[in-house]
Design an enzyme around this catalytic site. Structure first.
Site, PDB file in Angstrom:
ATOM      1  N   GLN A 105       2.049  -2.783  18.286  1.00  0.00           N
ATOM      2  CA  GLN A 105       2.693  -4.069  18.001  1.00  0.00           C
ATOM      3  C   GLN A 105       3.561  -4.476  19.192  1.00  0.00           C
ATOM      4  OE1 GLN A 105       6.047  -4.689  15.117  1.00  0.00           O
ATOM      5  NE2 GLN A 105       4.485  -5.765  13.925  1.00  0.00           N
ATOM      6  N   TYR A 177      12.001 -12.880  13.787  1.00  0.00           N
ATOM      7  CA  TYR A 177      12.215 -12.436  15.156  1.00  0.00           C
ATOM      8  C   TYR A 177      11.857 -13.571  16.117  1.00  0.00           C
ATOM      9  CZ  TYR A 177      13.104  -7.684  13.530  1.00  0.00           C
ATOM     10  OH  TYR A 177      13.648  -6.575  12.920  1.00  0.00           O
ATOM     11  N   ARG A 225       0.924 -11.008  13.016  1.00  0.00           N
ATOM     12  CA  ARG A 225       1.667 -10.797  11.774  1.00  0.00           C
ATOM     13  C   ARG A 225       2.663 -11.927  11.593  1.00  0.00           C
ATOM     14  NH1 ARG A 225       4.745  -5.454   9.241  1.00  0.00           N
ATOM     15  NH2 ARG A 225       4.947  -6.364   7.171  1.00  0.00           N
ATOM     16  N   GLY A 336       3.892   0.926   4.501  1.00  0.00           N
ATOM     17  CA  GLY A 336       4.953   1.301   5.422  1.00  0.00           C
ATOM     18  C   GLY A 336       5.700   2.516   4.937  1.00  0.00           C
ATOM     19  N   CYS A 360       7.944   6.533  -2.498  1.00  0.00           N
ATOM     20  CA  CYS A 360       9.090   5.878  -1.859  1.00  0.00           C
ATOM     21  C   CYS A 360       9.957   5.303  -2.970  1.00  0.00           C
ATOM     22  CB  CYS A 360       8.595   4.764  -0.938  1.00  0.00           C
ATOM     23  SG  CYS A 360       9.885   3.613  -0.391  1.00  0.00           S
ATOM     24  N   CYS A 379      13.278   9.408   6.386  1.00  0.00           N
ATOM     25  CA  CYS A 379      13.007   9.048   4.994  1.00  0.00           C
ATOM     26  C   CYS A 379      13.936   9.830   4.078  1.00  0.00           C
ATOM     27  CB  CYS A 379      11.549   9.362   4.649  1.00  0.00           C
ATOM     28  SG  CYS A 379      11.142   9.081   2.914  1.00  0.00           S
ATOM     29  N   ALA A 410      18.936  17.701  -6.082  1.00  0.00           N
ATOM     30  CA  ALA A 410      19.149  18.737  -5.063  1.00  0.00           C
ATOM     31  C   ALA A 410      18.508  20.054  -5.495  1.00  0.00           C
ATOM     32  CB  ALA A 410      20.641  18.932  -4.796  1.00  0.00           C
ATOM     33  N   GLU A 429      18.601  25.164 -15.477  1.00  0.00           N
ATOM     34  CA  GLU A 429      19.281  23.904 -15.803  1.00  0.00           C
ATOM     35  C   GLU A 429      19.987  24.072 -17.148  1.00  0.00           C
ATOM     36  OE1 GLU A 429      20.867  20.431 -16.665  1.00  0.00           O
ATOM     37  OE2 GLU A 429      20.125  20.915 -14.657  1.00  0.00           O
ATOM     38  N   ASN A 437      21.603  13.430 -12.518  1.00  0.00           N
ATOM     39  CA  ASN A 437      22.001  12.024 -12.444  1.00  0.00           C
ATOM     40  C   ASN A 437      20.841  11.082 -12.157  1.00  0.00           C
ATOM     41  OD1 ASN A 437      24.765  12.218 -13.052  1.00  0.00           O
ATOM     42  ND2 ASN A 437      25.232  12.905 -10.967  1.00  0.00           N
TER      43      ASN A 437
END
Length: 663
Positions: A105, A177, A225, A336, A360, A379, A410, A429, A437
């Site tokens: 790109q 942009y 794009r 992505g 994600c 990430c 965690a 646990e 949480n």
């Protein structure tokens, strides 16, 4: 090999380049992954190779700037012919070995949206328009001669890439942009050949295309794009999905006219999204956005052009991606952040293991959030992203017995990573369910990606053979009985309850209690605490038809640590306004009574608010009780996640991963 997703695995041609399947890696920033010359060195190469090995057909790199003097950008990526040729050639050779193709790109620059920490000169743009990050600063209009110079630089860069064996290029014409600033009337007020009507505003990218053809030859595919629609109510004002407003940027009608002009000019493919910095949650959709949120943009373009159309935007569930192709809404899908969280997305989908794809969660913490604080992009749920070689989990020679106290995120990550390394893992646990949480956090429908993450963790740790003990609190006696080689304390954190009159009244509940349905609210609700959890809880309650007031002690919402990335903040602010949540900042809670709350502002003036319910979202306090009991008597004892420091999913996952990879 699974036949569930047949369309995804069909080959496709862009120009004369044949791509083995219809899965592309969408371009994402490469901050921190390049070498000192601004070229893809070993770190960037491993990053892209991991996705090539993971089965994608086409890699579209993050942007590379074709020049760095006019649109000055400190430490910008730029081309030095001989050195750049070598680095890009090595990258192309490695990617090709795995059967993937690679497009680079190319960008003209940032213009009015250059990040403040990178800005060393007056920002530039198509015209003298306000700088995005500080509208009091006006951009300098780029001269005609300077535009012509940038056009020439596009040709030089493409020639270097062609010589290196790169398969094609994509022009970075979206998201507000510099190229987008030239092609859009709200930013382009020019009177020279690069301004005026749409034909004039398109002259810059079309001349760049011609220059690329002249310098790199007609065999190299060039795609464009762009955003079909900007979702702009005005400068620095975005529009939410479903919101009624007058478009201030590019509208769909002009976007379609632009698509036809780009095809006529000779672009080989169109990569279509929506939005810009002023509505940044469109081109970088947080978890609050719906799946396939911009596919309708690609679908409209596909009806107007014959060249391949690439769709993008939360397409990281194979079922969704397959249907986009099957329904003829696009010819190719670009993923992505879904390829940051799981580089093997394509491979797992093709092998019939789509349930094993790590999702994600749309938090932006590890990618955009890190970029804008000067850290290498990565990430939140995959700490190895961007440092694949250094952070790979290696098998251990002599397996150890690892005892983990706490089944929140965690503890789950520690268990998963330890099992991947070949350790013998016991995960305890104290409650009857894994998640900690994550359970209340995943309740609002706009947080369903967190529910997907929890489901993924539960499935992974069970498949990896982790011994799971629910309703099994860890005590010093349990540690002694288990004779573990390593003990990981991941006991999480507890809600902070203020020491003020009335905090124990019946009208009071914590955000977690309300989200989990353990306490119900009335119709008039005060949410105290304007961090991310408080804001999300307020929106969730408002969407149930409740009247909500959000009270924050600081002068701005989501200001306290851990930082909320700018793109997520923008959408939260707009969602709060859209849902008519009343926001009061600079007000400290001092008393809760049966009819509401009493606060003091910065001038010590009283603010009295009426409510049926008061929801506390004042942060979390680490629960280190077990750790303190074990410290000094237990060798190889580690404290991770919220128990060490209350933060977010990324903090918990990265803590656990870092400790496990080192033991």
């Amino acid at each position: 090999m699974s036949d569930r997703f047949e369309k995804l695995w069909e080959p496709i041609k862009i120009g004369d380049v044949e791509i083995k399947n219809r899965v592309a890696m969408a371009p994402m920033g490469l901050v921190g992954l390049l070498d000192s010359e601004g070229c893809p060195g070993q770190r960037a190469a491993e990053y892209y190779l991991e996705r090539a090995r993971g089965g994608v057909g086409l890699i579209i790199t993050g942007l590379f700037k074709v020049e760095m003097e006019i649109d000055y950008f400190e430490d910008a990526q730029f081309f030095r012919s001989h050195y750049a040729t070598a680095r890009f050639a090595e990258l192309a050779e490695a990617v090709h070995a795995w059967g993937a193709k690679i497009f680079v790109q190319l960008t003209a620059g940032f213009g009015r949206v250059i990040p403040p920490r990178r800005m060393k000169k007056q920002p530039v743009s198509a015209s003298a328009v306000p700088y995005y990050w500080d509208p009091n600063i006006l951009c300098r209009e780029i001269t005609t001669e300077e535009v012509e110079k940038i056009v020439h630089c596009f040709g030089e860069a493409a020639a270097v890439l062609a010589g290196a064996g790169i398969d094609g290029v994509e022009l970075h014409g979206h998201e507000g942009y510099l190229l987008d600033q030239f092609t859009t009337a709200v930013w382009n007020k020019r009177t020279d050949k690069y301004g005026g009507d749409l034909a004039g505003r398109l002259r810059f990218p079309l001349e760049a295309l011609d220059e690329i053809r002249n310098r790199a030859g007609s065999a190299m595919p060039v795609q464009y794009r762009f955003g079909l629609k900007h979702y702009m109510k005005g400068l620095n004002a975005g529009a939410l999905p479903g919101e009624e407003y007058a478009e201030a940027g590019r509208d769909i009608e002009e976007g379609l006219e632009m698509a036809e002009a780009l095809e006529t000019a000779g672009f080989d493919a169109l990569h279509v999204d929506a939005g810009c910095y002023d509505s940044w949650y469109w081109p970088h959709p947080p978890g609050y956005m719906a799946e396939a949120c911009m596919v309708d943009m690609a679908e409209k373009v596909k009806k107007k052009v014959r060249v391949p159309v690439i769709a993008v935007g939360k397409l990281d569930r194979p079922e969704i991606a397959e249907n986009v192709l099957k329904d003829g809404k696009a010819d190719m899908i670009a993923i992505g952040r879904g390829l940051l969280s799981d580089p093997c997305w394509a491979l797992k989908a093709r092998q019939g293991e789509s349930e094993r794809i790590r999702p994600c969660i749309g938090c932006s913490d590890g990618c955009l959030g890190r970029i804008f604080t000067g850290r290498p992009h990565s990430c939140a749920v995959n700490p190895a992203s961007g440092r694949e070689r250094a952070y790979a989990l290696s098998k251990i020679g002599a397996p150890k017995r690892v005892l983990i106290a706490g089944g929140g995120v965690a503890g789950l990550e520690a268990a998963r990573a330890a099992a991947v390394r070949g350790q013998k893992v016991i995960l305890c646990e104290k409650t009857g369910a894994l998640g900690g949480n994550l359970i209340p956090a995943a309740v609002p429908p706009f947080k369903k990606d967190l529910a997907r993450l929890l489901n993924w963790y539960e499935s992974e740790v069970r498949n990896l053979g982790v011994e799971i003990r629910l309703e099994h609190p860890v005590t010093p006696e349990v540690v002694e009985e288990e004779r573990a080689d390593v003990v990981i304390v991941a006991t999480g954190a507890r809600p902070i309850i203020p020491s003020i009159p009335g905090a124990d009244k019946k009208i009071v509940a914590t955000a977690a209690e309300v989200l989990r349905g353990r306490k119900r609210t009335g119709e008039q609700v005060i949410v105290t605490g304007g961090g991310l959890v408080g804001c999300e809880t307020a929106i969730w309650l408002a969407r149930q038809g409740k009247s909500v007031v959000l009270v924050e002690m600081l002068d701005e919402l989501m200001k306290s640590a851990p930082p909320t990335p700018h793109v997520n903040k923008l959408m939260i602010w707009d969602m709060l306004a859209f849902e008519k949540v009343e926001v009061i900042t600079g007000a400290r809670l001092v008393e809760i009574h049966d009819e509401g709350v009493r606060c003091l502002n910065g001038s010590s003036q009283e603010i009295n608010l009426s409510a049926d319910s008061v929801v506390l979202s004042l942060g979390l306090s680490p629960d280190r009780r077990l750790y303190r009991e074990l410290a000094g008597n237990t060798p190889n004892l580690y404290l991770v996640g919220d128990a060490r420091e209350a933060r977010n999913v990324m903090g918990a996952v990265w803590d656990a991963y870092e400790v496990i990879r080192g033991i």
